[in-house]
Each structure stands twice: as C-alpha cells, then as structure tokens.
Design a protein around this motif. Structure first.
Motif, short mmCIF file in Angstrom:
data_model
loop_
_atom_site.label_atom_id
_atom_site.label_comp_id
_atom_site.label_asym_id
_atom_site.label_seq_id
_atom_site.Cartn_x
_atom_site.Cartn_y
_atom_site.Cartn_z
N THR A 53 -7.89 18.81 13.70
CA THR A 53 -9.10 19.46 14.16
C THR A 53 -9.25 19.35 15.67
N ASN A 54 -10.02 20.28 16.22
CA ASN A 54 -10.42 20.20 17.63
C ASN A 54 -11.85 19.73 17.77
N ASN A 55 -12.47 19.42 16.64
CA ASN A 55 -13.85 18.95 16.63
C ASN A 55 -13.86 17.43 16.77
N VAL A 56 -14.29 16.94 17.92
CA VAL A 56 -14.24 15.50 18.18
C VAL A 56 -15.25 14.73 17.35
N ASP A 57 -16.19 15.45 16.72
CA ASP A 57 -17.20 14.76 15.89
C ASP A 57 -16.65 14.38 14.53
N LYS A 58 -15.54 15.00 14.12
CA LYS A 58 -14.95 14.66 12.84
C LYS A 58 -14.13 13.37 12.98
N ARG A 59 -14.15 12.56 11.95
CA ARG A 59 -13.49 11.26 12.01
C ARG A 59 -12.59 11.07 10.79
N PRO A 60 -11.42 10.44 10.99
CA PRO A 60 -10.59 10.08 9.83
C PRO A 60 -11.22 8.94 9.05
N ILE A 87 -12.09 -1.62 7.95
CA ILE A 87 -12.22 -2.12 9.31
C ILE A 87 -12.84 -1.01 10.15
N TYR A 88 -13.29 -1.37 11.34
CA TYR A 88 -14.03 -0.41 12.15
C TYR A 88 -13.35 -0.17 13.49
N PHE A 89 -13.15 1.10 13.75
CA PHE A 89 -12.63 1.57 15.03
C PHE A 89 -13.83 2.10 15.81
N GLY A 90 -14.47 1.18 16.57
CA GLY A 90 -15.77 1.51 17.15
C GLY A 90 -16.80 1.58 16.04
N GLU A 91 -17.39 2.75 15.86
CA GLU A 91 -18.33 2.95 14.77
C GLU A 91 -17.68 3.57 13.55
N GLY A 133 0.81 -1.20 0.00
CA GLY A 133 0.00 0.00 0.00
C GLY A 133 0.84 1.26 0.00
N ARG A 134 0.31 2.30 0.63
CA ARG A 134 0.95 3.62 0.58
C ARG A 134 0.83 4.32 1.93
N ASN A 135 1.52 5.45 2.02
CA ASN A 135 1.48 6.29 3.20
C ASN A 135 0.24 7.20 3.13
N PHE A 136 -0.04 7.89 4.24
CA PHE A 136 -1.11 8.89 4.22
C PHE A 136 -0.71 10.05 3.31
N SER A 137 -1.68 10.63 2.66
CA SER A 137 -1.46 11.89 1.96
C SER A 137 -1.80 13.03 2.91
N GLU A 138 -1.34 14.24 2.58
CA GLU A 138 -1.57 15.38 3.47
C GLU A 138 -3.05 15.67 3.68
N ASP A 139 -3.85 15.52 2.62
CA ASP A 139 -5.27 15.83 2.75
C ASP A 139 -6.04 14.76 3.54
N GLU A 140 -5.41 13.60 3.79
CA GLU A 140 -6.06 12.57 4.60
C GLU A 140 -5.82 12.76 6.10
N VAL A 141 -4.86 13.61 6.45
CA VAL A 141 -4.57 13.88 7.85
C VAL A 141 -5.58 14.90 8.36
N LEU A 142 -6.35 14.50 9.35
CA LEU A 142 -7.39 15.35 9.91
C LEU A 142 -6.84 16.11 11.11
N ALA A 172 -2.11 0.19 14.88
CA ALA A 172 -2.70 0.94 13.76
C ALA A 172 -2.32 2.41 13.88
N PHE A 173 -1.91 3.01 12.75
CA PHE A 173 -1.69 4.45 12.66
C PHE A 173 -2.95 5.08 12.11
N ILE A 174 -3.43 6.13 12.78
CA ILE A 174 -4.64 6.83 12.34
C ILE A 174 -4.29 8.29 12.13
N PRO A 175 -4.58 8.86 10.95
CA PRO A 175 -4.18 10.24 10.63
C PRO A 175 -5.12 11.27 11.24
N TYR A 176 -4.97 11.48 12.53
CA TYR A 176 -5.87 12.38 13.26
C TYR A 176 -5.05 13.15 14.28
N ILE A 177 -5.08 14.47 14.19
CA ILE A 177 -4.34 15.33 15.11
C ILE A 177 -5.31 16.23 15.84
N ASN A 178 -5.40 16.02 17.14
CA ASN A 178 -6.24 16.85 18.01
C ASN A 178 -5.32 17.45 19.06
#
Length: 401
Positions: free
Chosen positions: A153-160, A184-188, A142-151, A214-220
């Motif tokens: 945000t301070n909004n906890v409702d947004k999801r990667p 795959i599912y991380f919770g919901e 596969g591949r690495n994350f792209s910049e636009d896939e990295v979320l 698992a690496f998840i592209p999410y920065i809070n």
C-alpha cells in the motif's frame, strides 16, 4: 654454576643500558599483549556467522523516473521476472540490507508507546513473504508470512499485524521462552510474532545488539527501491552481470545501480577494522624486532666492554658454556624485571581500553603468552652474541695485560 650476585653487581656498574632495555621489554609486553587480544577480537568479529549465505546474495538499487507506471505493480513484475531465472533461488524488495551499515532501527516493546515497559533496540526490514527464502535464513519456530498478510500500500495509515523476529530478540523480550505467538509493539503498532529465525544479523555488526532484527510484511513502493537476489551457488556473478539489462528490458524508464554482493557490502563496512588489525600486526612486529635488536645490541656492547675479562676467565679455565650461561642469566634477570613491569602495565592499559573504547577485559592468558614469547625471544637474541663471546681467544683477549 654462576652466582646471581656477581652478575647483579656487574649490571649495577652499567645500569643505564640495562634500565633502558627493561623499560623497552615492559613497553613491548604491555602493548603486544593488548594488541594481540584486540587482533583476536577483530578476527572473531570479522569471521562471525551472520546467518546469511553471503556469497550467494547480492543487492541493487532501482531509481524509477517514468510516470506512466504503477510502481507497486512494476515491483511485482520485476520480482516475478527475477524469480523465474534458472540461476535464481528467490528475490524480493527489501527496505534495508543487512551487513551494509545503513538501515532502520527502532524500539520494539511489550507495551504500546508511550507506555513504559521492556523495550529493545531492533533493526527492521520491510519485506514480503519471500524475504526468508531470499536471505536464506533458518526459520526454527513458527511459520512464514502468508500472501494475504503482506500489506502492499501507499497509505501510511495502514499497518501490518504480524512479524518474524530473530531468536536473540525474542529471548531478550521473553526470557522465559514463551514469545512465539505473543504480541510486541513497534511504536503503537501491535505485531504478533508468528515466526522465529535462528540467526540473522542487522545492517550494523558493530551495534550493541547486532543480531536483533525483525521482518515486517509491509511494502510501500517508492521511486527508489532496493532489491535483494539469492542465486544458486557459483551463479551470482553471472546474474549480477545481466540484472541491469533484464530490469531495463522489463521497464526502461529507470536507472539500475549499486549492484553489490552481500560479502562486498560487509567488507566495505568492516574495512576500518581490517585496516586497524593490519596496523596492529605491523606494530607488534616492529616492537618485537626493535626489542630483539636492543637485546642483541646491548649484549654485543657488553661483550666489547668485557673482552679482556672474558679472555681472562677463558685463560683461567672457564668453559665456553659458562660464558654463554653468564650472558643468558644476565639477560634473563633484565628480562624478568621488565616482564613484571610489563604485566602490570598491560593490566592497566587493558583497563583504560575497556573504559574508553568498550573493549572486553584483557584475559590473563594473553599477558602470560606475551611474556613467554618475549622471554624466549630475548634468550634467542642473546644466544648468538653470547656464543661469539665464548669463542674469544684467551691469547688475543689478554695480549695487552
């Protein structure tokens, strides 16, 4: 050639010492074989490949108390500054640190919660597209994350929407090998698997699934953040000494602390295992020495009791080799019975350890190796006193007859 029967009868006349010695040999065999296996298991655990260049990576904490800055923007500035250093390969903020004993884990499933389906316990890191390069892990599919896939945000409702996982996790969720590109599912939260890393360990090496990650592209970003930096070989110490000043120069209203190498974090995490291993080595050494001294002492005692008997046999023409052989066979008989009892006790002790401490089954090779070691040690321990007995002068030994 000496007969076994006379030696056996001689032992029966002084059976207390012989029984105590064979019990000691049995206990030594049982404990040493299991302790040696546990030591080998701990050595393999401590030397296992974690997937990271541990000696090139360090982490540090940043506690921001200033209110006049956007933390998300400041983190980007900090990462850019760190990456620009000539000694640094890459840097990133990471929600957890591998091999440290602290982090986050959850069930990753093939169906969204609360639906029931195949579910696997997995550690996860929130990190950006520099995470793969910062940790120095090997992306095999596969591949690495792209910049636009990295979320960011301070909004906890947004999801990667994507993730990169370890090969072990993917194999467990998709045993047929078709996991790349699947959801795959991380919770919901649905996450598409876009990349697979060959090996990367979680924060818990002692976990039931230590290499499920698992690496998840999410920065809070928050006031307390952790940064990970990977340097060029042999440059880590220099960067670690300067990182606090560099970060404070970038923004002063914060505290930089807990600057530690990844190998140091691992050593702290496994300190109890190292201590246990050292204690077991000391225990084995003491048991073997005490057993050897017991054999040595019993043989000397038997010689003192049989001085006249030995002298008489020497006067009747017995060779020195026959006297030595007598004590070697006597010791071998005691040791043989003790080893049989010890092997049985080793198996029973191994079963108890497996039931109560989740230790793997004791391989027969460890019992056999310990038995051989104890037998050879017993022969060496008895050889000196036996040789001394063979040198007893017949005239001195029979002087009062």
């Amino acid at each position: 050639m000496l007969e076994i029967k006379p030696i056996f009868h001689a032992l029966c006349r002084s059976k207390v010492g012989a029984i105590l010695l064979l019990i000691q040999i049995a206990i030594t065999t049982a404990i040493v074989s299991n302790a040696a296996f546990i030591i080998q298991d701990r050595v393999a655990f401590l030397n296992q490949d974690t997937g990271y260049p541990e000696h090139d990576i360090f982490k540090f904490n940043v506690m921001t108390f200033g209110q006049d800055v956007d933390i998300n923007q400041q983190i980007e500035l900090d990462e850019t500054m760190l990456r620009s250093l000539p000694e640094v390969i890459d840097a990133a903020m990471s929600s957890s640190i591998p091999l440290s004993g602290g982090g986050s884990a959850s069930d990753f499933s093939l169906k969204p919660a609360p639906q029931e389906g195949l579910s696997v316990r997995t550690a996860y890191f929130f990190i950006d597209d520099h995470g793969i390069n910062t940790y120095g892990v090997n992306l095999v599919m596969g591949r690495n994350f792209s910049e636009d896939e990295v979320l960011v945000t301070n909004n906890v409702d947004k999801r990667p929407s994507v993730t990169i996982v370890s090969q072990t996790l993917l194999n467990e969720l998709f045993p047929k090998g078709n996991g790349l590109g699947q959801t795959i599912y991380f919770g919901e939260t649905p996450l598409k698997v876009i990349g697979v890393v060959e090996k990367m360990m979680s924060p818990w090496l002692k976990d039931s699934r230590p290499d499920n990650l698992a690496f998840i592209p999410y920065i809070n970003a928050k006031s307390l953040a952790q940064f990970v930096v990977r340097t060029k070989p042999d440059q880590r110490d220099a960067v670690m000494k300067e990182v606090e000043n560099l970060m404070l120069k970038n923004y002063s209203k914060r505290v930089i602390n807990n600057i530690k190498g990844l190998d140091e974090l691992k050593n702290q995490y496994v300190a109890a295992d190292k201590l246990m291993m050292r204690m077991l080595i000391v225990l084995i050494t003491i048991l073997v020495l005490v057993t050897a001294l017991g054999i040595f002492g019993l043989t000397l005692f038997n010689i003192s009791k049989r001085t006249k008997q030995i002298g008489t046999r020497r006067a009747l023409g017995a060779r020195k080799s026959a006297i030595i052989y007598y004590f070697l066979v006597e010791n071998a008989m005691i040791c043989g019975v003790g080893l049989i009892l010890g092997c049985i006790a080793a198996l029973l002790l191994g079963q108890l350890l497996m039931q109560h401490f989740s230790i793997a089954a004791l391989p027969p090779s460890y019992i056999a190796g310990t038995a051989i070691m104890v037998f050879v040690m017993s022969l060496l321990a008895v050889f000196g006193p036996a040789k001394r007995a063979a040198n007893i002068s017949p005239s001195i030994a029979t002087r009062t007859i």
